[in-house]
Scaffold this active site. Structure first.
Site, short mmCIF file in Angstrom:
data_model
loop_
_atom_site.label_atom_id
_atom_site.label_comp_id
_atom_site.label_asym_id
_atom_site.label_seq_id
_atom_site.Cartn_x
_atom_site.Cartn_y
_atom_site.Cartn_z
N HIS A 480 -0.11 3.35 10.46
CA HIS A 480 0.92 4.25 9.93
C HIS A 480 1.32 3.83 8.52
CE1 HIS A 480 4.60 6.84 10.42
NE2 HIS A 480 5.03 6.01 9.47
N GLU A 481 1.69 2.57 8.36
CA GLU A 481 2.13 2.11 7.03
C GLU A 481 0.97 2.11 6.04
OE1 GLU A 481 5.16 2.07 6.55
OE2 GLU A 481 5.77 2.07 8.66
N HIS A 484 0.73 5.49 4.47
CA HIS A 484 1.64 5.59 3.32
C HIS A 484 1.04 4.88 2.11
CE1 HIS A 484 5.04 7.48 5.21
NE2 HIS A 484 5.28 6.49 6.06
N HIS A 487 -1.50 6.87 0.34
CA HIS A 487 -0.82 7.91 -0.44
C HIS A 487 -0.41 7.35 -1.80
CE1 HIS A 487 2.15 11.56 0.12
NE2 HIS A 487 1.25 11.78 -0.81
#
Length: 689
Positions: A480-481, A484, A487
């Site tokens: 999940h992190e 990010h 991104h």
């Protein structure tokens, strides 16, 4: 003495580090305040120069100048430079002295930000450009609109009395948000469960025992110590047969910041709710939620509630069956008269999962050794996007737990610096997050300044006997992190304020939640999940059990997230002064999504950092909104192959690299070919066949 005289503040000079990364090894506490004050002075000087510019305001001499506040040589923005280090470490590696300095600096920095946003002469220039500008590219137009709207939403159109009131509201809210976080950290770290009788460890796996023994040793205590940090708390609540100790842990966790002490957050929460309501109404909105949602994909309170209610309608029947199955098993084991309490739920839920699927987190840990997981996650990024990671020991870090990597693109060119901070410790907030020490932008000379991205987590620590062995949930957190982080690392925009994760908040969770989908894919697990002792790959039947059990309690988990969204919206759709007691209000606000008994003396709000101090106020629904997007997006990969590079390149080009340069729905439709629907999520969760 001579060393102090000769020493220079590192924030004021070229860092002389690889890729100009922050020189954590040279920064001292006394450097921060000096750099902040000088940074404020320089920024004031730049603003003064801008508003006294005799030239007609244009996009180039006004909007770009505001967005790009580098020094006269175009080298760096001192205030941004020191802020990124200080506030990131305030979450990841703080101490009492830094906390005190943050309290001192907070009103100064808020006042400075207000001085800029409420500067009438500056806004006149921006407004002129907004109404009279040359033909702009879509990215330039987005920057202009963001700049203008940012000033308006910060009070630029208010009269002098309104501006003064707004200053008071924002300064108080800033201080209270900081106090909220500091109180929560202190409460979390203050509690320990110290066990000296080994019989009280009954049921706990070796990994939990060894971690607790290490925690005791670190505190110079005999026996075992358990804390409220997730890697300690979660296994205890899942495996301990000691019901009274489970209750003790549960109550400690769920009564944080409601005790009669200086860390009580109840009145702080009430005040924050009212400050935000008043701010929104001062700016012409009915509620704070209306103010926030104007710049969100959802767009309105009505649409947020529609999403939350649609999810309740779709998932609640299944969730009730899930909870009843756990209750029946508990009574089968303990007797008909047994009443299941909140501290029993995880324990008996685990037993049911074991009975149905013959799987639990401890079975998987040996296959998820941290260094192998890192290799697997990096390998996934390589297969999808062609990027590679190389650890660089010459890049300074702020704690020995942190690893620093150089990231290179498919063609071998430098892409980013990536920090990974893995384990809980005394001065670190709980949870997991991604942040940046430097954003990406293309400067006036055409140089693409690449980002310095960090992920901060609280994963299981290594012990004296074993390396760090993760649960599947922790692998999902890492993914999940890391989503990010991608991104941020793939950012490729002209303006820093539009790059990377600078997107609408109900879009920012798409890249992160998208990556979680890979965690249960056999072809991905096959690349890294090897037993840490034998080297044997994770067995096929274990992967099959993972996949079959993926939707275990999925409806209950969905309603839990929806309940948080309902609570958030209940606070921030208040039209009148909020005077109710937090604890009973909380119970009523989320009741529609709650299917287990609530205890009257527990409270979530006072530790709900996302909506009180973390920027998600009136935005917690974003996780479920983005889950609809991520399920829909991953269905494209499932159709073409989960490692399909053409699909991955489209995802990178249309979403990951674009930041906030266009409306997020435009970006999504460009990737997907149409708007998302809830169908993929319902199918993934087994709610719809």
């Amino acid at each position: 003495m001579s060393e102090n005289i000769e020493r220079k503040n590192p924030f004021f000079f070229p860092y002389d580090t690889p890729h100009d990364v922050a020189p954590f090894d040279r920064i001292r506490l006394e450097d921060y305040e000096e750099a902040f004050m000088e940074g404020i002075r320089r920024e004031d000087e730049q603003i003064d120069k801008l508003i006294n510019d005799p030239r007609k305001p244009t996009f180039d001499n006004t909007i770009i100048s505001i967005d790009d506040e580098k020094d006269s040589e175009g080298y760096y923005d001192l205030l941004s430079r020191v802020s990124s280090v200080f506030f990131n470490l305030l979450s990841a590696e703080t101490n009492d002295e830094m906390d005190a300095l943050a309290q001192k600096l907070s009103p100064i920095l808020t006042k400075h930000a207000n001085d800029i946003r409420l500067n009438e002469r500056l806004f006149e220039r921006i407004k002129y450009v907004h109404h009279h500008h040359r033909r702009l590219t879509p990215e330039e137009k987005m920057l202009l609109d963001k700049c203008y709207d940012g000033f308006v939403r910060s009070g630029a159109l208010l009269d002098s009395a309104g501006k003064e009131r707004l200053r008071q509201l924002t300064e108080e809210a800033s201080m209270l948000g900081l106090q909220f976080s500091q109180n929560l950290l202190k409460e979390n770290k203050a509690f320990t469960l110290h066990i000296t009788d080994e019989a009280q460890l009954d049921g706990l796996p070796d990994t939990a025992r060894e971690a607790a023994a290490l925690a005791a040793k670190e505190r110079e205590l005999e026996g075992w110590v358990f804390t409220l940090d997730f890697p300690s708390y979660s296994p205890f609540m899942t495996y301990s047969t000691q019901r009274d100790l489970r209750r003790q842990m549960y109550m400690a966790k769920n009564t944080e910041c409601i005790h009669d002490n200086t860390e009580n957050n109840l009145e702080i929460c009430k005040r924050l709710i009212n400050l935000r309501r008043e701010l929104a109404q001062l700016l012409g909105h009915k509620t704070y939620a209306d103010y926030v949602l104007k710049h969100r994909m959802a767009g309105s309170v009505r649409k947020v509630y529609k999403l939350l209610n649609d999810l309740i309608d779709a998932y609640k029947p299944t969730a009730l069956k899930e909870v009843e199955a756990i209750r029946r098993l508990a009574q089968k084991i303990e007797g008909k008269g047994f009443k299941m309490e909140p501290w029993d739920f995880g324990f008996y839920s685990h037993k049911l999962q074991l009975a149905k699927y013959n799987i639990d987190a401890e079975m998987l840990r040996p296959y998820f050794e941290l260094s192998k997981v890192i290799g697997g996650v990096f390998g996934l990024a390589n297969r999808l996007y062609g990027i590679t990671f190389k650890e660089n020991p010459d890049i300074p870090v702020y704690h020995p737990d942190v690893k620093a990597y150089e990231v290179f693109d498919r063609d071998g060119s430098y892409l980013a610096v990536f920090y990974a901070d893995f384990h809980p410790r005394k001065g670190k907030q709980g949870g997991a997050w991604m942040t940046e020490y430097q954003g990406q932008w293309i400067d006036r000379k055409g140089v693409n300044n690449r980002p310095h991205v960090s992920v901060v987590m609280n994963l299981t620590k290594p012990t004296e006997e074993k390396p760090a062995l993760l649960t599947l949930g922790e692998v999902e957190t890492f993914l999940h992190e890391f989503g990010h982080a991608l991104h941020g690392m793939f950012a490729n925009t002209r303006f820093e304020s539009l790059s990377g994760t600078n997107v609408w908040w109900d879009f920012v969770e798409l890249p992160s939640q998208f990556m979680e989908n890979f965690a249960v894919e056999k072809d991905f697990l096959r690349t890294f999940a090897f037993h840490y002792q034998t080297g044997e790959p994770i067995p096929d039947d274990l992967i099959d059990r993972i996949r079959k059990s993926r939707n275990f309690n999925v409806a209950y988990a969905c309603l839990r997230q929806v309940s948080f969204g309902l609570l958030d919206m209940a606070y921030y759709t208040q039209k009148d002064a909020f005077c109710e007691d937090i604890i009973p209000f909380e119970k009523k606000a989320w009741a529609k999504a709650i299917i287990t008994e609530q205890l009257p003396d527990t409270c979530m709000t006072v530790q709900f950092s996302h909506i009180m101090a973390g920027g998600y106020a009136a935005g917690y629904y974003s996780y479920k909104w983005a889950e609809v997007l991520d399920a829909d997006a991953f269905s494209v990969f499932k159709k073409h192959g989960i490692f399909d590079q053409k699909t991955a390149q489209s995802f990178r080009d249309n979403i990951l690299s674009k930041g906030g340069t266009e409306n997020p729905m435009v970006l999504y439709k460009r990737f997907r070919g149409g708007e998302p629907t809830i169908e993929a999520l319902l199918k993934r969760n087994g709610i719809k066949r």
